[in-house]
Enzyme design. Structure first.
Site, mmCIF file in Angstrom:
data_model
loop_
_atom_site.group_PDB
_atom_site.id
_atom_site.type_symbol
_atom_site.label_atom_id
_atom_site.label_comp_id
_atom_site.label_asym_id
_atom_site.label_seq_id
_atom_site.Cartn_x
_atom_site.Cartn_y
_atom_site.Cartn_z
ATOM 1 N N HIS A 184 0.819 -1.213 0.000
ATOM 2 C CA HIS A 184 0.000 0.000 0.000
ATOM 3 C C HIS A 184 0.858 1.271 0.000
ATOM 4 O O HIS A 184 0.340 2.379 0.109
ATOM 5 C CB HIS A 184 -0.914 -0.030 1.227
ATOM 6 C CG HIS A 184 -2.113 0.839 1.140
ATOM 7 N ND1 HIS A 184 -2.453 1.754 2.117
ATOM 8 C CD2 HIS A 184 -3.089 0.952 0.192
ATOM 9 C CE1 HIS A 184 -3.564 2.371 1.791
ATOM 10 N NE2 HIS A 184 -3.972 1.909 0.621
ATOM 11 N N LYS A 186 3.200 4.496 -0.996
ATOM 12 C CA LYS A 186 3.046 5.522 -2.028
ATOM 13 C C LYS A 186 4.224 6.480 -1.932
ATOM 14 O O LYS A 186 4.393 7.176 -0.918
ATOM 15 C CB LYS A 186 1.729 6.271 -1.839
ATOM 16 C CG LYS A 186 0.492 5.371 -1.933
ATOM 17 C CD LYS A 186 -0.731 6.043 -1.355
ATOM 18 C CE LYS A 186 -1.961 5.144 -1.471
ATOM 19 N NZ LYS A 186 -1.880 3.953 -0.636
ATOM 20 N N ASP A 191 15.345 12.127 -8.610
ATOM 21 C CA ASP A 191 16.790 12.372 -8.493
ATOM 22 C C ASP A 191 17.336 12.069 -7.100
ATOM 23 O O ASP A 191 18.421 12.552 -6.748
ATOM 24 C CB ASP A 191 17.135 13.824 -8.874
ATOM 25 C CG ASP A 191 17.052 14.067 -10.371
ATOM 26 O OD1 ASP A 191 16.964 13.075 -11.132
ATOM 27 O OD2 ASP A 191 17.061 15.237 -10.797
ATOM 28 N N HIS A 418 -9.680 10.639 2.218
ATOM 29 C CA HIS A 418 -8.621 9.679 1.954
ATOM 30 C C HIS A 418 -7.336 10.026 2.704
ATOM 31 O O HIS A 418 -6.354 9.301 2.629
ATOM 32 C CB HIS A 418 -8.352 9.594 0.443
ATOM 33 C CG HIS A 418 -7.753 8.302 -0.003
ATOM 34 N ND1 HIS A 418 -6.431 8.171 -0.371
ATOM 35 C CD2 HIS A 418 -8.296 7.070 -0.123
ATOM 36 C CE1 HIS A 418 -6.184 6.915 -0.720
ATOM 37 N NE2 HIS A 418 -7.300 6.226 -0.575
ATOM 38 N N LYS A 420 -4.654 10.234 5.577
ATOM 39 C CA LYS A 420 -4.270 9.341 6.674
ATOM 40 C C LYS A 420 -3.189 10.057 7.485
ATOM 41 O O LYS A 420 -2.037 10.154 7.042
ATOM 42 C CB LYS A 420 -3.758 8.022 6.123
ATOM 43 C CG LYS A 420 -4.724 7.338 5.142
ATOM 44 C CD LYS A 420 -3.963 6.402 4.234
ATOM 45 C CE LYS A 420 -4.838 5.793 3.168
ATOM 46 N NZ LYS A 420 -5.570 6.746 2.335
ATOM 47 N N ASP A 425 -0.028 15.983 20.754
ATOM 48 C CA ASP A 425 0.508 17.042 21.621
ATOM 49 C C ASP A 425 1.056 18.238 20.853
ATOM 50 O O ASP A 425 2.043 18.876 21.284
ATOM 51 C CB ASP A 425 1.581 16.474 22.558
ATOM 52 C CG ASP A 425 1.015 15.516 23.591
ATOM 53 O OD1 ASP A 425 -0.223 15.498 23.762
ATOM 54 O OD2 ASP A 425 1.799 14.780 24.211
#
Length: 523
Positions: A184, A186, A191, A418, A420, A425
């Site tokens: 999952h 991403k 470079d 979508h 996440k 604190d």
């Protein structure tokens, strides 16, 4: 000879079918290692950095000199900006592109970014593209066309031996337990200097380019030393035995390459693409990284990931969930969570309620049923709303349609959360691919950026406040009779809703039925 009665024939057929499925799955358990395609690709590593070799090198060199040991960071919450960032750094790359994604859609945006990648390879840039194979069904012609380029190699995580049709479905049943583990992650790495990590896959709905529905998402663009974290993670996956070159699974032809180039060029000229690309071109600049991005420089951010394999019952000390739980459990006064798929389980629910009892403000933003694109996940979440609310946790659910201005990325289209991320604190936090559910914790591999920095925390807090605002979210609460209610605070006066907002009876009923099934560990 008399035929058996019809009910007996049906029972016999069902028994044969069950036996066949049992045999199929059993053979997969016994022979799983032999059924999985073997990694045959030559090992390779991230290319060494050079001080002045590429435009990206030259843009970042003075900034790095002014901020020794620090990395630049900027949030990409707007879908157009997130697309532009990927397109621009790809066009400016001169050495390498390492791209790692769960999904790359066969749509307009997928084609446009693939064309940018192809053009980079034409300039001599080395491209390594690593995709999860679960959602790659039917994409072989396009992937093979790209893979045929001498500067591009594509590999697939945990791939199917059977590329399409009925046999792919049969293999899915046979390898039901091993095929369930997906990558999952991403990451878009240019470079070895710039890494974009977060929640977005590659597809129109992730970049505000669909008229019907768009995901509210968040990426973090990181430039400088921390990008080496992403490169090391990519190399570990690229060279792992869970990954197979697509060329070892299928063959390609010259015609596929010609078709891909023609289609990509056609997409760039399409009427529907013109206004979108016109907005992106306004952001194209040779000084994008050094002038157009408001990079914040910090030493307090790192990129972390699961290992390429997460065996059941294996050592979990290096799993991402272990690191995230350590940060979340350290909260002393505030713990704010954003997760589109939120299934905390009994242990997580107890921990969050325990934090409230210890004086910690605990807030959660997730999808409403109408905004959730996976009703089965909502069925796992719905059990935990009452105990969380009764325990003092603040709960917000994103509306499927926000009452917003034209400038909003929601527009008039449907919306789905979508993003996440979490914040602890007002200092520590995370942005990445990890959902707060069992699948992200124990089945999928995940990655993201962990930070310990008050400025990055303050900017993430702003995003939390915006997502939980009356315009975008319902406030979920229990009334005096301990009944669930959804308060639409954008209305004047506010309206209290008795059922899941913007949903049909059939959707609510089917979600309830799914909630009775023993599926939580797979959600």
């Amino acid at each position: 000879m008399n035929k058996p009665p019809r009910p007996h024939r049906l029972l016999r057929f069902l028994a044969y079918l069950f036996g066949a499925l049992l045999l199929l799955v059993g053979s997969g358990l016994l022979l799983g290692d032999h059924l999985t395609p073997k990694a045959v690709g030559l090992p390779s590593q991230a290319l060494p950095l050079q001080p002045q070799q590429t435009l990206i090198d030259r843009q970042l060199q003075p900034l790095l000199a002014e901020n020794p040991g620090k990395s630049g960071a900027v949030y990409l919450s707007d879908g157009l900006e997130a697309y532009a960032a990927r397109s621009i750094v790809t066009r400016q790359a001169g050495r390498s592109l390492d791209l790692q994604y769960y999904m790359w859609h066969d749509d307009l945006l997928g084609h446009l970014l693939a064309h940018d990648v192809y053009q980079a390879a034409e300039r001599g840039v080395r491209v390594r593209l690593l995709l999860d194979d679960m959602n790659a069904a039917g994409l072989d012609p396009q992937m093979l066309a790209l893979d045929q380029h001498p500067n591009i190699e594509i590999r697939l995580y945990n791939p199917f031996r059977n590329r399409d049709g009925l046999w792919r479905l049969v293999e899915m049943v046979q390898r039901a337990f091993s095929i369930n583990h997906r990558m999952h992650n991403k990451a878009w790495i240019a470079d070895g200097r710039v890494a974009i990590v977060g929640g977005r896959n590659i597809g129109a709905e992730y970049f505000d380019a669909r008229p019907d529905v768009n995901f509210r998402d968040l990426d973090l663009l990181l430039a400088g030393p921390v990008a080496s974290d992403a490169s090391s993670i990519f190399d570990e996956f690229w060279n792992s035995d869970a990954v197979v070159p697509i060329a070892a699974l299928h063959y390609s032809t010259d015609q596929q390459m010609a078709n891909f180039v023609s289609q990509a060029e056609l997409d760039a000229r399409q009427k529907e693409a013109a206004p979108y690309l016109q907005r992106v071109r306004a952001r194209l600049s040779d000084a994008y990284l050094s002038k157009q991005l408001d990079l914040y420089w910090t030493k307090g951010v790192r990129i972390r990931s699961d290992p390429p394999r997460k065996p059941v019952g294996g050592d979990s000390s290096q799993w991402l969930v272990t690191r995230l739980v350590e940060v979340l459990s350290s909260a002393e006064h505030k713990s704010l969570l954003i997760s589109p798929y939120f299934v905390p389980g009994a242990t997580g629910t107890k921990a969050l309620i325990g934090q409230v009892h210890d004086g910690v403000q605990v807030g959660i933003i997730t999808n409403s049923l109408a905004a959730n694109d996976v009703a089965a996940v909502h069925s796992g979440y719905m059990h935990y709303r009452r105990p969380l609310l009764a325990g003092g946790v603040q709960l917000y659910e994103l509306k499927s349609r926000g009452h917003t201005s034209k400038a909003s990325p929601f527009g008039s289209s449907g919306a789905s959360l979508h993003t996440k991320a979490f914040l602890v604190d007002d200092r520590r936090g995370f942005v990445g691919s990890f959902n707060l559910d069992p699948r992200s914790a124990y089945l999928n591999t995940e990655m993201g950026a962990l930070f310990d920095d008050p400025v990055l925390a303050a900017r993430l807090h702003q995003e939390y406040l915006r997502l939980s605002s009356p315009e975008l979210s319902y406030w979920v609460y229990l009334n005096k009779d301990h009944e669930l209610r959804w308060l639409d605070r954008a209305q004047t006066p506010p309206i209290s809703l008795r059922t899941e907002p913007d949903t049909s009876f059939m959707l609510r009923a089917s979600t309830r039925v799914i909630s009775w099934l023993p599926l939580e560990s797979q959600l």
